[in-house]
Design an enzyme around this catalytic site. Structure first.
Site, PDB file in Angstrom:
ATOM      1  N   LYS A  22      29.149  24.510  29.230  1.00 15.54           N
ATOM      2  CA  LYS A  22      30.177  25.111  28.540  1.00 15.54           C
ATOM      3  C   LYS A  22      31.356  24.374  28.304  1.00 15.54           C
ATOM      4  O   LYS A  22      32.110  23.999  27.236  1.00 15.54           O
ATOM      5  CB  LYS A  22      30.591  26.435  29.237  1.00 15.54           C
ATOM      6  CG  LYS A  22      31.763  27.202  28.714  1.00 15.54           C
ATOM      7  CD  LYS A  22      32.236  28.158  29.619  1.00 15.54           C
ATOM      8  CE  LYS A  22      33.078  28.184  30.658  1.00 15.54           C
ATOM      9  NZ  LYS A  22      34.670  27.976  30.127  1.00 15.54           N
ATOM     10  N   ASN A  23      31.950  23.670  29.601  1.00 19.69           N
ATOM     11  CA  ASN A  23      33.136  23.023  29.504  1.00 19.69           C
ATOM     12  C   ASN A  23      32.887  21.645  28.754  1.00 19.69           C
ATOM     13  O   ASN A  23      34.155  21.056  28.398  1.00 19.69           O
ATOM     14  CB  ASN A  23      33.644  22.786  30.742  1.00 19.69           C
ATOM     15  CG  ASN A  23      34.121  24.151  31.251  1.00 19.69           C
ATOM     16  OD1 ASN A  23      34.208  25.117  30.702  1.00 19.69           O
ATOM     17  ND2 ASN A  23      34.395  24.112  32.549  1.00 19.69           N
ATOM     18  N   ARG A  92      41.255  30.399  26.332  1.00 22.71           N
ATOM     19  CA  ARG A  92      42.223  29.379  26.637  1.00 22.71           C
ATOM     20  C   ARG A  92      41.779  28.174  26.199  1.00 22.71           C
ATOM     21  O   ARG A  92      42.815  27.283  25.765  1.00 22.71           O
ATOM     22  CB  ARG A  92      42.396  29.338  28.026  1.00 22.71           C
ATOM     23  CG  ARG A  92      43.845  28.481  28.551  1.00 22.71           C
ATOM     24  CD  ARG A  92      44.032  28.564  29.988  1.00 22.71           C
ATOM     25  NE  ARG A  92      45.226  28.118  30.491  1.00 22.71           N
ATOM     26  CZ  ARG A  92      45.686  26.707  30.075  1.00 22.71           C
ATOM     27  NH1 ARG A  92      44.700  26.118  29.862  1.00 22.71           N
ATOM     28  NH2 ARG A  92      46.929  26.448  30.446  1.00 22.71           N
ATOM     29  N   CYS A 116      46.226  33.486  32.797  1.00 26.56           N
ATOM     30  CA  CYS A 116      44.957  33.789  32.762  1.00 26.56           C
ATOM     31  C   CYS A 116      44.468  34.470  34.048  1.00 26.56           C
ATOM     32  O   CYS A 116      45.399  34.398  35.001  1.00 26.56           O
ATOM     33  CB  CYS A 116      43.914  32.875  32.434  1.00 26.56           C
ATOM     34  SG  CYS A 116      43.666  31.427  33.554  1.00 26.56           S
ATOM     35  N   ARG A 121      48.191  28.136  34.729  1.00 23.07           N
ATOM     36  CA  ARG A 121      47.602  27.220  33.975  1.00 23.07           C
ATOM     37  C   ARG A 121      48.466  26.649  33.009  1.00 23.07           C
ATOM     38  O   ARG A 121      48.093  26.992  31.635  1.00 23.07           O
ATOM     39  CB  ARG A 121      46.288  27.907  33.344  1.00 23.07           C
ATOM     40  CG  ARG A 121      45.314  28.116  34.382  1.00 23.07           C
ATOM     41  CD  ARG A 121      44.169  28.595  33.666  1.00 23.07           C
ATOM     42  NE  ARG A 121      43.081  27.434  33.388  1.00 23.07           N
ATOM     43  CZ  ARG A 121      41.766  27.643  33.412  1.00 23.07           C
ATOM     44  NH1 ARG A 121      41.376  28.916  33.195  1.00 23.07           N
ATOM     45  NH2 ARG A 121      40.994  26.556  32.677  1.00 23.07           N
ATOM     46  N   ILE A 123      50.642  23.822  30.510  1.00 24.48           N
ATOM     47  CA  ILE A 123      50.102  22.959  29.490  1.00 24.48           C
ATOM     48  C   ILE A 123      50.956  21.723  29.193  1.00 24.48           C
ATOM     49  O   ILE A 123      50.853  20.939  28.409  1.00 24.48           O
ATOM     50  CB  ILE A 123      49.691  23.738  28.405  1.00 24.48           C
ATOM     51  CG1 ILE A 123      48.985  22.857  27.119  1.00 24.48           C
ATOM     52  CG2 ILE A 123      51.112  24.249  27.663  1.00 24.48           C
ATOM     53  CD1 ILE A 123      47.959  23.701  26.275  1.00 24.48           C
ATOM     54  N   ASP A 305      35.048  25.487  40.081  1.00 28.67           N
ATOM     55  CA  ASP A 305      34.236  26.673  39.420  1.00 28.67           C
ATOM     56  C   ASP A 305      32.952  26.993  40.180  1.00 28.67           C
ATOM     57  O   ASP A 305      32.238  27.692  39.913  1.00 28.67           O
ATOM     58  CB  ASP A 305      33.815  25.922  37.929  1.00 28.67           C
ATOM     59  CG  ASP A 305      34.954  25.845  36.938  1.00 28.67           C
ATOM     60  OD1 ASP A 305      36.018  26.332  37.245  1.00 28.67           O
ATOM     61  OD2 ASP A 305      34.702  25.115  35.844  1.00 28.67           O
ATOM     62  N   VAL A 327      43.005  23.521  43.267  1.00 27.74           N
ATOM     63  CA  VAL A 327      43.215  23.344  41.830  1.00 27.74           C
ATOM     64  C   VAL A 327      43.969  24.329  41.148  1.00 27.74           C
ATOM     65  O   VAL A 327      44.910  24.367  40.361  1.00 27.74           O
ATOM     66  CB  VAL A 327      41.862  23.139  41.016  1.00 27.74           C
ATOM     67  CG1 VAL A 327      42.030  22.875  39.810  1.00 27.74           C
ATOM     68  CG2 VAL A 327      41.207  21.969  42.043  1.00 27.74           C
ATOM     69  N   ARG A 397      30.950  35.008  28.936  1.00 30.68           N
ATOM     70  CA  ARG A 397      31.732  34.090  28.330  1.00 30.68           C
ATOM     71  C   ARG A 397      30.865  32.663  28.676  1.00 30.68           C
ATOM     72  O   ARG A 397      31.036  31.750  27.881  1.00 30.68           O
ATOM     73  CB  ARG A 397      32.829  33.793  28.780  1.00 30.68           C
ATOM     74  CG  ARG A 397      33.851  34.999  28.413  1.00 30.68           C
ATOM     75  CD  ARG A 397      35.167  34.581  29.242  1.00 30.68           C
ATOM     76  NE  ARG A 397      35.589  33.116  28.941  1.00 30.68           N
ATOM     77  CZ  ARG A 397      36.203  32.271  29.986  1.00 30.68           C
ATOM     78  NH1 ARG A 397      36.831  33.059  31.226  1.00 30.68           N
ATOM     79  NH2 ARG A 397      36.311  31.213  30.036  1.00 30.68           N
TER      80      ARG A 397
HETATM   81  C1  UD1 Z   1      38.841  22.864  32.887  1.00 31.96           C
HETATM   82  C2  UD1 Z   1      37.698  23.785  32.725  1.00 31.96           C
HETATM   83  C3  UD1 Z   1      37.610  24.955  34.249  1.00 31.96           C
HETATM   84  C4  UD1 Z   1      37.943  24.087  35.350  1.00 31.96           C
HETATM   85  C5  UD1 Z   1      39.221  23.161  35.300  1.00 31.96           C
HETATM   86  C6  UD1 Z   1      39.063  22.206  36.679  1.00 31.96           C
HETATM   87  C7  UD1 Z   1      37.232  24.058  30.698  1.00 31.96           C
HETATM   88  C8  UD1 Z   1      37.258  24.937  29.330  1.00 31.96           C
HETATM   89  N1  UD1 Z   1      37.613  24.511  31.982  1.00 31.96           N
HETATM   90  O1  UD1 Z   1      40.189  23.769  33.016  1.00 31.96           O
HETATM   91  O2  UD1 Z   1      36.600  25.649  34.255  1.00 31.96           O
HETATM   92  O3  UD1 Z   1      38.152  24.903  36.644  1.00 31.96           O
HETATM   93  O4  UD1 Z   1      38.930  22.247  34.359  1.00 31.96           O
HETATM   94  O5  UD1 Z   1      37.892  21.719  36.925  1.00 31.96           O
HETATM   95  O6  UD1 Z   1      36.756  22.939  30.535  1.00 31.96           O
HETATM   96  N2  UD1 Z   1      47.855  21.940  34.887  1.00 31.96           N
HETATM   97  C9  UD1 Z   1      49.433  21.538  34.792  1.00 31.96           C
HETATM   98  N3  UD1 Z   1      49.647  21.160  33.574  1.00 31.96           N
HETATM   99  C10 UD1 Z   1      48.925  20.801  32.634  1.00 31.96           C
HETATM  100  C11 UD1 Z   1      47.519  21.060  32.798  1.00 31.96           C
HETATM  101  C12 UD1 Z   1      47.118  21.521  34.182  1.00 31.96           C
HETATM  102  O7  UD1 Z   1      49.977  21.891  35.582  1.00 31.96           O
HETATM  103  O8  UD1 Z   1      49.375  20.348  31.573  1.00 31.96           O
HETATM  104  C13 UD1 Z   1      47.580  22.336  36.133  1.00 31.96           C
HETATM  105  C14 UD1 Z   1      46.678  23.929  36.022  1.00 31.96           C
HETATM  106  O9  UD1 Z   1      47.768  25.005  35.996  1.00 31.96           O
HETATM  107  C15 UD1 Z   1      45.789  23.697  37.110  1.00 31.96           C
HETATM  108  C16 UD1 Z   1      45.378  22.286  37.161  1.00 31.96           C
HETATM  109  O10 UD1 Z   1      46.499  21.537  36.853  1.00 31.96           O
HETATM  110  O11 UD1 Z   1      46.402  24.401  38.086  1.00 31.96           O
HETATM  111  C17 UD1 Z   1      44.132  21.901  36.828  1.00 31.96           C
HETATM  112  O12 UD1 Z   1      43.905  22.302  35.183  1.00 31.96           O
HETATM  113  P1  UD1 Z   1      42.889  21.538  34.442  1.00 31.96           P
HETATM  114  O13 UD1 Z   1      42.388  20.311  35.093  1.00 31.96           O
HETATM  115  O14 UD1 Z   1      43.688  21.213  33.453  1.00 31.96           O
HETATM  116  O15 UD1 Z   1      42.101  22.534  34.021  1.00 31.96           O
HETATM  117  P2  UD1 Z   1      41.712  23.321  32.448  1.00 31.96           P
HETATM  118  O16 UD1 Z   1      41.394  22.068  31.690  1.00 31.96           O
HETATM  119  O17 UD1 Z   1      42.591  24.351  32.392  1.00 31.96           O
END
Ligand code: UD1
Length: 423
Positions: A22-23, A92, A116, A121, A123, A305, A327, A397
């Site tokens: 999926k990811n 998301r 979520c 989470r 960005i 995950d 995480v 999902r």
């Molecule tokens: C992706 C996966 C999710 C998985 C995660 C970690 C998808 C669709 N989802 O989520 O299933 O659990 O990787 O392996 O691929 N963070 C910040 N600022 C940012 C970005 C992230 O603070 O700009 C923080 C987030 O809040 C979170 C952590 O970093 O606490 C990890 O996030 P990230 O690795 O970005 O996960 P996703 O890409 O959202």
């Protein structure tokens, strides 16, 4: 709204095959926007999140045609640069079109994801990274407005944390930037490698796949191509834990066991027999589950995950274990539901103390999120009686044929329309 009903206590044996990740599939679909022409992805899972991304791409003018597990995305002429709030609110990962749209069209308008079920989470790293590449980014009225009328310019982008999503957006943006982009402290997940492989087939020049430093030498344009989505290590890990609970032997195929290395090592430490093959593993268990501590970390650490599924296994272990979530800030919500099934779990901040009990007790429970939902169904497999899991749209999902695959292993499980359901 349907629910999943499972009768506990059946031994699980046999073989299941997992689909594409999926990811990875979601990000590859976003990356297809980078090249004019029709790219074909194979091994695309038939899951709700892929349907949402399909809809999002259609809204951008990239028609996609699906045939079985192949998806052809025609990004010849994009007609919009906006990922509206309705889409981002549903999924998301819609934010993964930010990098590809701004690189291809010089602008992108993407709704800010809100909270979520597993935490806030943020960005910020996506935005700061794009700014470093010369993109003008404004955040206002719930939208990220990104503009780069003269294109992007490569530079060194150090990430505070190896964020999967930020690494992916920057990879896509850097592929079409002028000059060299270096992502430092990049995420190393197998899905990132898969995205890099896809971009390379499209003509991108990238070094350092699978390491923390990824170097992208931007090219003028990319071309459409064909790519097979990597096998889903998390779907696989979920059936591996099912096999450990249901004693097995259960063979799970369609993925690279190396991608699940630490999970398989922890299972072995928990007294589970793990027999690795090239494209899968066979799991069996004859003795009790031994307690094992785990702490989630970015890849190659223990995947967040898989945290919920592992907690279900530890809930029936012969002793106590500590599970630490590093995480996401709020990823123990499903533990309250698991406790309703008799699990003995004490949460303190980002640690969970799990005292194993000899037997879980069937109860009505509610999915709080995708992996937590799957973990509750796994709990139902070993509970004493009939467990009804509601809000299973979370599971849909990310798992194709979840109920059918578990049933094929011998689980007594079915989907049922919820009483009083109106549709
Ligand atoms: C992706 C996966 C999710 C998985 C995660 C970690 C998808 C669709 N989802 O989520 O299933 O659990 O990787 O392996 O691929 N963070 C910040 N600022 C940012 C970005 C992230 O603070 O700009 C923080 C987030 O809040 C979170 C952590 O970093 O606490 C990890 O996030 P990230 O690795 O970005 O996960 P996703 O890409 O959202």
């Amino acid at each position: 709204m349907s629910s999943i009903v499972v009768v506990g206590g059946r031994r699980l044996t046999g073989e299941v095959r997992v689909g594409g990740a999926k990811n990875s599939a979601l990000k590859l679909m976003a990356a297809a926007l980078l090249a004019p022409g029709a790219s074909t992805l194979t091994n695309v899972p038939a899951i709700a999140d892929v349907d949402v991304m399909h809809e999002l791409l259609a809204g951008l003018g990239a028609g996609a045609v699906r045939s079985d597990h192949a998806l052809t995305i025609d990004a010849s002429s994009l007609t919009s640069h906006e990922a509206p709030y309705e889409m981002v609110a549903r999924m998301r990962a819609s934010t993964s079109v930010l990098g590809s749209l701004v690189a291809r069209l010089g602008r992108a308008r993407v709704a800010l994801p809100g909270g979520c079920n597993i935490g806030s989470r943020k960005i910020d790293m996506h935005i700061e990274g794009l700014r470093a590449l010369g993109v003008h980014v404004d955040v206002a009225h719930g939208y990220i407005e990104a503009v780069a009328p003269d294109g992007l310019t490569g530079t060194v982008v150090p990430l505070d944390f190896p964020s999967v999503g930020a690494t992916e957006n920057l990879l896509m943006a850097g592929a079409l930037a002028r000059g060299r982009t270096v992502i430092e402290n990049a995420a190393r997940e197998p899905e990132i490698r898969d995205l890099i492989a896809f971009l390379e087939t499209m003509g991108a020049r990238i070094e350092g796949a699978g390491t923390s430093t990824v170097t992208i030498d931007g090219v003028e344009s990319l071309h459409a191509c064909e790519h097979e989505v990597v096998g889903d290590r998390i779907e696989a890990g979920t059936y591996v834990v099912a096999g450990a609970l249901g004693k097995g032997p259960v063979t799970v195929r369609g993925f690279d066991p190396e991608h699940l290395d630490i999970v398989l090592a922890k299972l072995a430490a928990a007294g589970v027999d793990v027999d690795r093959a090239k494209d899968g593993v066979t799991i069996s268990r004859s003795g009790p589950v031994q307690p094992v501590d785990v702490a989630t970390l970015p890849y190659p650490g223990f995947p967040t995950d898989m945290q919920a599924q592992f907690m279900t296994l530890m809930a029936v272990a012969d002793g106590s274990s500590v599970i630490t979530e590093n995480v996401f800030e709020n990823r123990f919500m499903f533990a309250d539901e698991l406790s309703r099934m008799g699990a003995d779990i004490r949460i303190d901040g980002h640690h969970a103390l799990v005292r194993g009990v000899p037997q879980l007790s069937a109860a009505p429970v509610r999915c709080t999120d995708l992996r937590g939902g799957a973990a509750l169904v796994l709990a139902g497999l070993v509970a004493d009686g009939t467990t009804a899991v509601t809000d299973v749209h979370h599971i849909e999902r990310g798992y194709e044929g979840f109920v059918q695959k578990l049933a094929s292993l011998g689980a007594e499980i079915r989907t049922e329309a919820a009483p009083g359901a109106e549709e």
